[in-house]
Design an enzyme around this catalytic site. Structure first.
Site, PDB file in Angstrom:
ATOM      1  N   TYR A  10       0.809  -1.218   0.000  1.00 24.75           N
ATOM      2  CA  TYR A  10       0.000   0.000   0.000  1.00 24.75           C
ATOM      3  C   TYR A  10       0.847   1.275   0.000  1.00 24.75           C
ATOM      4  CZ  TYR A  10      -3.669  -3.269   1.407  1.00 24.75           C
ATOM      5  OH  TYR A  10      -4.546  -4.317   1.458  1.00 24.75           O
ATOM      6  N   THR A  11       2.010   1.229   0.601  1.00 26.71           N
ATOM      7  CA  THR A  11       2.821   2.440   0.746  1.00 26.71           C
ATOM      8  C   THR A  11       3.730   2.642  -0.462  1.00 26.71           C
ATOM      9  OG1 THR A  11       4.459   1.157   1.983  1.00 26.71           O
ATOM     10  CG2 THR A  11       2.796   2.331   3.256  1.00 26.71           C
TER      11      THR A  11
END
EC number: 5.6.2.2
Length: 920
Positions: A125-126
């Site tokens: 996600y990052t």
């Protein structure tokens, strides 16, 4: 001894202790050299170096889009670091967190955790990319010609053994690691100070420790805080080991109740914690101490931190002493903790404990060697390029011969040989001529080649000088360091409190703490936290003290400490009493300094200052005395006011609640110990009702009577005879009746008002508002006379909803006033151009603004015949914590119309917020 080689598959009998010794030694060296300890040259552990280099190869520069962290972790694992993916991701996350690294090397997009030890989002996600400092000060120019490369774990790739760092990252971001039988713990430092130390060592290699430690006074933690004892810093810097006591930043607030009849409450507000302290765990620790009965006096505990910074509110019971609670928090929780320093790093692949000087010297030696390799590599490339350019220019100068050779040559080899023979060029130059495009023949291209040839020749000469002359090389190194400082340096976040004791004296049970206790003045500059992925404002967690059982008829009004449980629930933020901004208007008047917002607490022994001493008050409303007058050379903070004691024993203090109190000079601490909030010296009733101090000063002698002019926030004005203050008792005296939430904003001593005459025209009262309006009237004509302390005064001026008072003064009709706006525009105005008004009027508009957001900041009397040269200079403080000075003669005469002249150069988004005392 080298280990013998045996055929594959053969069983070799070995003693267990020998195998354990050998294997453990190999494991220990692998951990020490390849995992846990940083290299002194670039300050990086192998995993950090591999992450940076992998991202550099991926092209994740600061000007490129973010890339998923999973892609970066995959490249690091597959090419350079055959370990667990979570360990690599954890290292990457710490390189992004601005509360873990003083100068983060990576920029992140997404949830990378928090100071509460919240876990980051999964790597899928990052997103991340290199930060500007990583690209500009760590990886610039990295190549095998500049630094050494080695094979990776399977020799399929090459990786750098060290990056060409231009700054000592070992000191800038610090490092911690546990190896086998040893550990390192290096605190972060301020970039600007470290660069100053490096330049100091370059200029003077035998620089003394005392001079070096002035340039680098101590660590600078990303989370701020206060360092209490410089002895620990000195020991760590000299020996490589030491303990540095670090304390969180706190202040005292008086919180006004949300309901009308609710009482004001005292609260300790924590805005910064020591480095690496988990805020959530610290709050739980306090809650546990309260529930266990080990920490009394706390009624409420909540976390109001948000993206603007940290704010933990500890509300106290009505009978609790804030200083006693604070001392217990220091002693029983990590609000004060020791940072253990161990300057251990790898030097030539061997762990070495070093002093600060040795670390700086090792880096300077590495950087000088790197620059030398860089210059030699550039020199070789430039010489090869110059040779080709020389051949091209020879060919262009003999263009006819060149065309003839090419026309009649049988093939390229023949043409090359004939070019070498007829033009006297080398083999490489011949290849360059044969590969030259036809456009090179044009006149413009020929000029470009000639200019490039000239520039290369000059650069080669410079490089030869840099390689052959070490002094020139050091000059280039200093220039490089200054450029990096200008680009990346920022203000220090951690304040070093000289002379503060590091040890906390335990308080005996049931001992009443001293009422004068306070901690030193605090400037909180918490950086905004990284915005999380979740939309909207984050909920605030509140730890509320609740009864575990319903109250009975026989139960006491206040629950016992043993019956308290802590429950976590979201609550709205505390409603604070906002202090109204108002600038200083004359030397004897202090603006409304917000004491409620910053009211710190420390122990000092009362002592009477000498008669010739001075008192000074800073912008936080904290007071101290000092034997000499403070100047810009010996004062490190802006001051609201400074005046001589002149042998006086009692100071008169008036709060914004309209009540005056006497303060003994002996109750004020010396500046060498600390400053103390002026409001804290007053009785508890004043601390409960007042939030700011409106006036502090001395009464005039009886032979020189003066009246007290009082003006409220809502525009009411009254005069009070000065003799009313002569018999001021410890319970104080109410000077003005305030209604409907009105507060006293201005108070100043003035000459008694007398009827005007031809010989004595008398003084006019002038009031200025933030909207640029002035009201001038003759006090005698409108009937402004001395009234009793219980009177509420008369409405002097009508104010609009968004308008506030910014200046009040008594002046002669022929005087001039100086006006300055928040945007830095000022002018000089003749009071005669402002018509005389009456009570209750709106006044005359005398200032125009260049923007809708601009407002009038202050009004002061023009210094005609000023006795002190300092009074001809006015200092102002901005919202970006910068100090600006304006000379009185810069204010040019203007009429009522017009903006005035731009007197202060401000940055984008900067505006002036208050006037401060000028220090010569």
């Amino acid at each position: 001894m080298a280990r013998k080689s045996f055929p594959s598959g053969q069983i070799i009998p070995t003693d267990l202790h020998e195998e354990m010794e050998r294997s453990y030694l190999e494991y220990a060296m692998s951990v020490i050299v390849g995992r846990a300890l940083p290299d002194v040259r670039d300050g990086l552990k192998p995993v950090h170096r591999r992450i940076l280099y992998a991202m550099y190869e991926l092209g994740l520069t600061p000007d490129r889009p973010f890339r998923k962290c999973a892609r970066v972790v995959g490249d690091v694992l597959g090419k350079y670091h055959p370990h667990g993916d979570q360990s690599v991701y954890d290292a990457l996350v710490r390189m992004v967190q601005d509360f873990s690294s003083r100068y983060p090397l990576l920029a992140g997009h997404g949830n990378f955790g928090s100071v509460d030890n919240d876990p980051p989002a999964a790597m899928r996600y990052t997103e991340t990319r290199l930060a500007p400092i990583a690209m500009g000060a760590m990886l610039e120019g990295i190549s095998e010609a500049i630094v050494d490369f080695t094979g990776n774990f399977d020799n399929s790739q090459e990786e750098p053994t060290v990056v060409p760092a231009q700054l000592p990252l070992l000191l800038l971001n610090g490092c911690s690691g546990i190896a086998v039988g040893m550990a390192t713990s290096i605190p972060p430092h301020n970039l600007g100070e470290v660069v100053d130390g490096l330049i100091g060592l370059i200029n003077k290699p035998d620089l003394s420790d005392q001079e070096l430690f002035k340039l680098i006074p101590g660590p600078d933690f990303p989370t701020g805080g206060h360092i209490l004892d410089s002895e620990g810093i000195l020991q760590a810097y000299q020996t490589g080991r030491g303990l540095i006591p670090v304390r969180g930043v706190s202040h005292i607030e008086t919180i006004r109740g949300e309901k009308k009849r609710s009482h004001n409450r005292t609260a300790i507000v924590i805005t910064e914690l020591p480095f690496q302290v988990n805020k959530a765990a610290w709050i739980e620790k306090i809650a546990s101490l309260v529930n266990d009965g080990k920490l009394d006096g706390i009624s409420d505990l909540r976390d109001e931190s948000d993206r603007t910074g940290m704010r933990v509110v500890i509300e106290l019971k009505r009978d609790a002493e804030p200083n006693a609670i604070l001392q217990k928090l220091y002693r029983m929780t990590p609000l004060q903790s020791n940072f253990g320093v161990i300057f251990l790093a790898l030097v030539n692949n061997q762990p070495v404990q070093m002093s600060l000087r040795q670390i700086l010297q090792e880096f300077l030696q590495f950087r000088e060697d790197t620059l030398l390799r860089q210059y030699e590599n550039e020199l070789g490339e430039n010489r090869r390029r110059l040779e080709l350019l020389t051949g091209l220019l020879i060919g262009l100068e003999n263009l006819d011969a060149l065309i003839e050779i090419l026309r009649f040559a049988a093939d390229g080899t023949t043409a090359k040989i004939q070019l070498q023979e007829r033009l006297g060029i080398s083999l490489q130059q011949g290849d360059a001529i044969l590969g030259m495009p036809m456009r090179r023949i044009t006149g413009l291209e020929r000029e470009k080649l000639q200019q490039e040839h000239t520039d290369l020749a000059q650069r080669i000469e410079q490089l030869e000088t840099l390689i052959g002359d070490r002094q020139e090389r050091l000059k280039a190194l200093k220039k490089e360091l200054r450029g990096l400082k200008k680009k990346f340096a920022d203000e220090r976040r951690t304040k070093i409190l000289q002379g503060m004791p590091a040890k906390i004296e335990p308080l005996p049970v049931n001992q009443d703490p001293l009422p004068e206790a306070t901690i030193p003045p605090v400037e909180s500059q918490s950086a905004p936290e990284e915005e999380l992925d979740s939309p909207g404002e984050p909920e605030q967690e509140q730890l509320v003290l609740e009864n575990s059982s319903p109250p009975t008829a026989d139960s006491a009004p206040e629950a016992k400490q043993d019956d308290l449980n802590l429950a976590v629930k979201p609550t709205p933020k505390t409603v604070k009493q906002e202090a109204q901004p108002s600038p200083e208007v004359i030397a004897t008047h202090s603006k409304l300094v917000s004491v409620a917002e910053k009211n710190p607490l420390t122990l000092f022994t009362p002592q009477t200052p000498p008669a010739e001493a001075f008192l000074s008050i800073n912008l936080q409303g904290e007071i101290a005395w000092h034997p000499e007058e403070l100047t810009s050379a010996n004062s490190f903070e802006p001051l609201d006011q400074q005046f001589s004691i002149q042998g006086r024993e009692t100071l008169i203090v008036i709060g914004d609640h309209g009540k005056a109190f006497p303060v003994a000079i002996a109750d004020i601490p010396p500046l060498a110990v600390t400053r103390i909030p002026l409001l804290q010296i007053l009785p508890k009733s004043a601390q409960r009702d007042a939030t700011t101090v409106t006036f502090q000063g001395f009464l005039p002698p009886p032979e020189q009577p003066q009246d007290l002019l009082l003006v409220s926030q809502q525009g009411r004005v009254k005069l009070l005879a000065g003799q009313e203050l002569q018999e001021l008792g410890p319970r104080g005296l109410s000077l003005m009746k305030l209604k409907n939430g009105d507060l006293l904003q201005f108070a100043q001593l003035v000459t008694p008002v007398n009827p005007a005459s031809a010989q004595n025209p008398g003084k006019n009262l002038v009031i200025a508002t933030s909207n640029g309006r002035l009201l001038r009237f003759d006090p005698a004509q409108v009937g402004l006379t001395c009234s009793s302390p219980s009177a509420q005064g008369q409405e002097a001026m009508r104010l609009r909803a968004t308008e506030s008072l910014v200046g009040v003064l008594m002046a002669s009709p022929g005087d001039r006033v100086l006006l300055l706006t928040q945007a830095g525009y000022g002018k000089q105005l003749d009071l005669a151009s402002v018509r005389l008004g009456n009570f209750g009027e709106l006044g005359t508009t005398v200032m125009q603004f260049t923007s809708k957001a601009d407002r009038l900041l202050t009004m002061v009397a023009a210094n005609q015949g000023a006795q002190s040269p300092q009074s001809s200079t006015y200092d102002f403080y901005s919202n970006q914590q910068r100090l600006h000075s304006v000379q009185a003669d810069q204010f040019q005469p203007w009429g009522k119309d017009g903006f005035g002249d731009r007197l202060v150069d401000l940055n984008e988004g900067e505006h002036l917020i208050t006037q401060v005392a000028h220090l010569g």
